[in-house]
Design an enzyme around this catalytic site. Structure first.
Site, PDB file in Angstrom:
ATOM      1  N   LEU A   1       7.157  70.896  69.202  1.00 23.83           N
ATOM      2  CA  LEU A   1       8.300  71.575  69.210  1.00 23.83           C
ATOM      3  C   LEU A   1       7.437  72.864  69.529  1.00 23.83           C
ATOM      4  O   LEU A   1       7.982  73.627  70.052  1.00 23.83           O
ATOM      5  CB  LEU A   1       9.122  71.776  68.066  1.00 23.83           C
ATOM      6  CG  LEU A   1       9.439  70.159  67.696  1.00 23.83           C
ATOM      7  CD1 LEU A   1      10.800  70.362  66.268  1.00 23.83           C
ATOM      8  CD2 LEU A   1      11.258  69.938  68.705  1.00 23.83           C
TER       9      LEU A   1
ATOM     10  N   ARG B   1       3.468  75.670  69.205  1.00 22.82           N
ATOM     11  CA  ARG B   1       1.960  75.281  68.797  1.00 22.82           C
ATOM     12  C   ARG B   1       1.921  77.022  68.391  1.00 22.82           C
ATOM     13  O   ARG B   1       2.102  77.591  69.009  1.00 22.82           O
ATOM     14  CB  ARG B   1       0.835  74.725  70.221  1.00 22.82           C
ATOM     15  CG  ARG B   1       1.191  73.482  70.197  1.00 22.82           C
ATOM     16  CD  ARG B   1       0.400  72.832  71.258  1.00 22.82           C
ATOM     17  NE  ARG B   1      -0.021  71.566  70.993  1.00 22.82           N
ATOM     18  CZ  ARG B   1       0.536  71.010  72.363  1.00 22.82           C
ATOM     19  NH1 ARG B   1       1.868  71.396  73.480  1.00 22.82           N
ATOM     20  NH2 ARG B   1       0.840  69.136  72.730  1.00 22.82           N
ATOM     21  N   GLY B   2       0.901  76.630  67.996  1.00 17.40           N
ATOM     22  CA  GLY B   2       0.422  78.679  66.915  1.00 17.40           C
ATOM     23  C   GLY B   2      -0.773  78.585  67.360  1.00 17.40           C
ATOM     24  O   GLY B   2      -1.758  77.112  66.958  1.00 17.40           O
ATOM     25  N   GLY B   3      -1.493  79.502  66.574  1.00 19.15           N
ATOM     26  CA  GLY B   3      -3.341  79.521  66.789  1.00 19.15           C
ATOM     27  C   GLY B   3      -3.621  78.337  65.899  1.00 19.15           C
ATOM     28  O   GLY B   3      -5.301  77.809  65.224  1.00 19.15           O
ATOM     29  N   MET B   4      -2.916  77.856  64.555  1.00 16.80           N
ATOM     30  CA  MET B   4      -3.414  77.431  63.369  1.00 16.80           C
ATOM     31  C   MET B   4      -2.632  75.690  63.491  1.00 16.80           C
ATOM     32  O   MET B   4      -2.922  75.416  62.346  1.00 16.80           O
ATOM     33  CB  MET B   4      -3.823  77.728  62.219  1.00 16.80           C
ATOM     34  CG  MET B   4      -4.838  79.216  61.879  1.00 16.80           C
ATOM     35  SD  MET B   4      -6.174  78.345  62.605  1.00 16.80           S
ATOM     36  CE  MET B   4      -7.074  80.127  62.807  1.00 16.80           C
TER      37      MET B   4
ATOM     38  N   VAL C   1       3.951  72.151  65.303  1.00 10.90           N
ATOM     39  CA  VAL C   1       5.224  71.406  65.146  1.00 10.90           C
ATOM     40  C   VAL C   1       5.805  70.703  65.535  1.00 10.90           C
ATOM     41  O   VAL C   1       5.919  70.997  67.263  1.00 10.90           O
ATOM     42  CB  VAL C   1       5.988  72.508  64.840  1.00 10.90           C
ATOM     43  CG1 VAL C   1       7.647  72.318  63.587  1.00 10.90           C
ATOM     44  CG2 VAL C   1       4.796  73.707  64.165  1.00 10.90           C
TER      45      VAL C   1
ATOM     46  N   LYS D   1       4.066  69.946  60.525  1.00  5.43           N
ATOM     47  CA  LYS D   1       3.703  70.732  61.006  1.00  5.43           C
ATOM     48  C   LYS D   1       2.336  70.757  60.490  1.00  5.43           C
ATOM     49  O   LYS D   1       2.072  70.176  59.774  1.00  5.43           O
ATOM     50  CB  LYS D   1       3.743  72.054  59.786  1.00  5.43           C
ATOM     51  CG  LYS D   1       2.587  73.291  60.371  1.00  5.43           C
ATOM     52  CD  LYS D   1       3.420  75.040  59.721  1.00  5.43           C
ATOM     53  CE  LYS D   1       2.221  75.904  60.361  1.00  5.43           C
ATOM     54  NZ  LYS D   1       2.653  77.234  60.017  1.00  5.43           N
TER      55      LYS D   1
ATOM     56  N   ASP E   1       4.049  88.430  57.420  1.00  6.12           N
ATOM     57  CA  ASP E   1       4.394  87.658  58.904  1.00  6.12           C
ATOM     58  C   ASP E   1       5.332  88.128  59.447  1.00  6.12           C
ATOM     59  O   ASP E   1       5.933  86.970  60.164  1.00  6.12           O
ATOM     60  CB  ASP E   1       3.638  86.887  59.678  1.00  6.12           C
ATOM     61  CG  ASP E   1       2.413  86.565  60.243  1.00  6.12           C
ATOM     62  OD1 ASP E   1       2.639  88.391  61.119  1.00  6.12           O
ATOM     63  OD2 ASP E   1       2.720  85.369  61.206  1.00  6.12           O
TER      64      ASP E   1
END
Length: 343
Positions: free
Chosen positions: A29, A31-34, A37, A52, A150
């Site tokens: 679903l 993608r992030g830096g860390m 999902v 996650k 954030d």
């Protein structure tokens, strides 16, 4: 088998994986830096969930791995402590591959950032509704001693039914827990980091409210309040420059300026922001009514031009008269004839 085929095969294997003997991974679903999902199926309860996955960057040492694991677990604990319908619900935390996986409620919809990018900016009233929902979550979090740190459009989800959900407490600061941020590191989106955090001061709830002000600004303007192209330039502007006047804020302008006050002591608090947002929500929207295409109009007619004057008729030319030739009197003729006859 080519590298591309091997990569595709690995993705298929992982997407079919049964996590902890219960959660069947599906499509990615986001993608992030860390983290990544996944959409997953809870085969025990028969419901669709979001999972996650914590991903470690390459060339990471054991100490940093420990920090990331601690951060992920803290995110799960922070969300679980918040009782609010606008906070995503955590169902489970699974320990697999020597790292935690967070199983959460799946919110079907778009992020606020996607809504702004794909559908256009929000009206001041809708932005106020979104802001009020985020403010509700922040109030619940702050009561639990949790700072989000954030708040930004990409971390706000707009569900298909209109529900607003604040997500990603990954860098939240929880009161009583030791800080796991590396020394000298400032984590978060520069455009939405409060001036006190940019200066390295210890943040409080007012720092999240600054970020909310930036989110409201972006909701109606389509761009963050401060964006200078680089992190250093942006943070410098956050600390030293006035925000550029919003063009589309309308009645929301007062709350935006109140939340973006550089001094946290002068910044709007929860109660003040809530009152102003409610005013915007309940204020009548002024809309320019389009004029009907076939509208009947009363239009003055232009003056008629003067009627052309009649040209005078030319005098008739008299007909040429024949020269008059008088006839001799009949009596004379007859008399003359009579006289000659008589002689």
């Amino acid at each position: 088998m080519s590298d591309a085929e091997q990569t595709g095969e690995a993705r298929r294997d992982k997407s079919e994986r049964l996590l902890a003997g219960r959660y069947r991974l599906g499509e990615v679903l986001g993608r992030g830096g860390m983290g990544t999902v996944w959409r997953a199926k809870d085969e025990t309860l028969g419901r669709t969930v979001a999972v996650k996955e914590l991903r470690f960057p390459s060339s990471i040492d054991d100490e940093e791995k420990r920090r990331l694991i601690t951060r992920t677990l803290r995110e799960a604990k922070a969300i679980a402590r918040i009782r609010n319908t606008s906070a995503v619900t955590v169902y489970d935390v699974v320990d697999e591959d020597d790292r935690p996986w967070i199983v959460m409620e799946l919110v079907e919809g778009k992020s606020l950032a996607e809504v702004i990018r794909e559908d256009g900016v929000l009206t001041p009233r809708r932005a106020a509704e979104v802001g009020l929902a985020v403010l509700d979550v922040l109030r619940s979090a702050h009561r639990e001693g949790i700072l989000h740190r954030d708040v930004k459009p990409s971390n706000v989800l707009i569900a298909e039914d209109g529900r607003v959900v604040l997500t990603d407490f990954g860098i939240a600061q929880v009161e009583g827990d030791p800080s796991i941020t590396s020394t000298g590191m400032l984590v978060g989106a520069p455009s939405y980091i409060s001036p006190e955090r940019a200066r390295g001061h210890k943040p409080g709830p007012a720092a999240d409210l600054w970020s909310l002000g930036g989110l409201l600004y972006a909701s109606v303007e389509g761009v963050p309040p401060y964006d200078k192209g680089s992190a250093i330039a942006t943070l410098t502007a956050v600390m030293t420059e006035d925000v550029e006047q919003p063009e589309n804020a309308g009645p929301l302008e007062k709350v935006i300026y109140g939340l973006l006050a550089k001094d946290p002591e002068q910044r709007l608090d929860d109660a003040g922001a809530r009152a102003l947002l409610m005013d915007v929500i309940h204020s009548p929207e002024i809309k320019a009514e389009p004029e009907p295409v076939e509208a009947t109009k009363v239009v003055p007619l232009p003056p008629l031009p003067p009627a052309p004057s009649k040209a005078p008729r030319a005098p008739k030319t008299p007909k040429a008269q024949k020269p008059h030739r008088p006839h001799p009197p009949s009596w004379r003729a007859s008399s003359a004839w009579s006289s000659s006859r008589a002689g």
